[in-house]
Write an enzyme that holds these catalytic residues in place. Structure first.
Site, short mmCIF file in Angstrom:
data_model
loop_
_atom_site.label_atom_id
_atom_site.label_comp_id
_atom_site.label_asym_id
_atom_site.label_seq_id
_atom_site.Cartn_x
_atom_site.Cartn_y
_atom_site.Cartn_z
N HIS A 94 -2.30 15.76 -27.64
CA HIS A 94 -2.39 14.31 -27.74
C HIS A 94 -2.41 13.67 -26.35
CE1 HIS A 94 -1.55 10.20 -29.20
NE2 HIS A 94 -0.74 10.12 -28.15
N GLU A 95 -1.50 14.10 -25.48
CA GLU A 95 -1.47 13.53 -24.13
C GLU A 95 -2.74 13.87 -23.35
OE1 GLU A 95 0.56 11.32 -23.59
OE2 GLU A 95 1.91 11.74 -25.25
N HIS A 98 -5.52 11.50 -23.98
CA HIS A 98 -5.57 10.34 -23.09
C HIS A 98 -6.31 10.67 -21.80
CE1 HIS A 98 -3.15 7.86 -25.64
NE2 HIS A 98 -2.06 8.61 -25.52
N HIS A 102 -9.61 8.86 -20.35
CA HIS A 102 -9.73 8.37 -18.98
C HIS A 102 -10.99 8.91 -18.32
CE1 HIS A 102 -7.74 7.96 -14.74
NE2 HIS A 102 -8.60 7.00 -14.98
#
Length: 225
Positions: A94-95, A98, A102
């Site tokens: 999940h991280e 991100h 980006h």
């Protein structure tokens, strides 16, 4: 009615947080098939997406995982970084979702990043402006209005965060399945864990909106007295 709504949201928030911790503890006991740690999962997902300039580091705390676009670091909590569980794999992916956002200039993430300086300023001064506004609402209602506008910035940030978090989870689940890290029943476990995490952002956004409405009611009511 407002206080019923407020306490209702507070209770729901507590239940969601409790459920998230319970599920994280449960899924932390279920290992992934390939034995990868949270760090390994993060590095593999980054590399599979052609991202080589993002570092994966360990941070203290529980469920303190986050991606920092300013430093290009995926920060994994101690319970995720070295764990070989399905919970750790889901959180790490999940991280990294991100980080992929980006790298691909995902619109909602860019919007949220652009709001960070404004929200940081608003969060620091807003409590004092609102307090002064409530005290001086009869003579200087403009102060209360300024506080409401500052609070509206934080509420907007909460709602902009929702598609960012949901999209990151979608990216994570798709990659976990494609990479063979979480399939079948374990894919369902990962989805369940990430869904519970998403609920915390939904409740936070609704709570922020309810509080904003409360301040607007105060402003409209007392400014008419």
């Amino acid at each position: 009615m407002y206080y019923v709504l407020f306490f209702g949201i507070a209770i729901i928030s507590w239940l969601v947080q409790s459920s998230l911790k319970s599920k994280f503890n449960r899924y932390s006991t279920i290992p992934v098939d390939n034995g990868l740690t949270g760090r390994d999962v993060a590095m593999k997902m980054l590399n599979d997406n052609g991202i080589y300039d993002v570092k994966v580091v360990s941070v203290a705390g529980m469920l303190t995982d986050h991606y920092n676009p300013a430093t290009k670091t995926v920060n994994l909590s101690e319970g995720v970084f070295a764990s070989r569980s399905i919970a750790a794999a889901a959180v790490a992916a999940h991280e990294c979702g991100h980080a992929v956002q980006h790298a691909t200039a995902y619109g909602p993430l860019q919007m949220r990043s652009s709001l960070v300086p404004v929200v940081s300023f608003a969060s620091n001064v807003m409590p004092w402006v609102l307090l002064a506004g409530i005290v001086l609402i009869q003579t200087l209602p403009q102060i209360m209005l300024a506080g409401i506008l500052l609070f509206a910035c934080t509420t907007l940030f909460s709602f902009v965060t929702l598609p960012v978090e949901i999209n990151a989870s979608q990216r994570a689940l798709a990659w976990l399945s494609h990479a063979g890290i979480a399939t079948g029943q374990k894919q369902m476990y990962a989805r369940d864990a990430l869904k519970s995490a998403a609920y915390t952002y939904v409740v936070a956004a609704l709570g922020s909106l309810a509080t904003l409405i409360y301040y607007v009611i105060i402003f409209m009511g007392r400014s008419r007295d």
